[in-house]
Write an enzyme that holds these catalytic residues in place. Sequence first.
Site, mmCIF file in Angstrom:
data_model
loop_
_atom_site.group_PDB
_atom_site.id
_atom_site.type_symbol
_atom_site.label_atom_id
_atom_site.label_comp_id
_atom_site.label_asym_id
_atom_site.label_seq_id
_atom_site.Cartn_x
_atom_site.Cartn_y
_atom_site.Cartn_z
ATOM 1 N N PRO A 145 1.628 -17.662 48.361
ATOM 2 C CA PRO A 145 2.640 -18.561 47.799
ATOM 3 C C PRO A 145 4.087 -18.325 48.233
ATOM 4 C CG PRO A 145 2.020 -16.943 46.178
ATOM 5 C CD PRO A 145 1.117 -16.717 47.368
ATOM 6 N N CYS A 146 4.378 -18.580 49.487
ATOM 7 C CA CYS A 146 5.762 -18.477 49.962
ATOM 8 C C CYS A 146 6.638 -19.557 49.331
ATOM 9 C CB CYS A 146 5.820 -18.542 51.482
ATOM 10 S SG CYS A 146 5.084 -20.026 52.185
#
Length: 176
Positions: A145-146
Amino acid sequence: MARDAAEANLIDVAYRTVDSPLGELLLAATGAGLVRVAFAVEGHDLVLDRLSSTVSPRVLRYPKRLDPVARELDEYFAGTRKAFDLDLDFQLATGFRREVLRHLPEIEYGSTASYAVVAAASGSPRAVRAVGTACAKNPLPVVVPCHRVVRSDGSLGQYAGGPELKAVLLNLESGR
């Protein structure tokens, strides 16, 4: 043909596409796990060519290998999955970039962290720009989850799929 190739262990990279609220996503996996998630804006054919030159030329459309990934993505987009439970192949990220990617799942669903916080968690508190580069080059967006990494002032910053898609993901996770 794909089934025969799989049974003969001739597929090094299997891929498929899935529809999502973000548009069509390309999913690719090696025997070790999910190696690439790509947005349509990245050019799926270009991504497959890069996988062929960097991972293996034995790339074949074989959706079955990616069924668990597609299922977990469906659950995530439906709001019933908050964390992914998939084998991941990080071979497309090396060094500090890989270290950053390993820390991103620690940011809780529905939360964000600044690039500076992620830099500190990755062991290099002054490497804020390097964290930004690691997020920009994340080969596994959504799953790693950047999109949860934002600027210190709370603004979104950039995203491989575009800032609009980053906002869609953050809104999905916040229940908006």
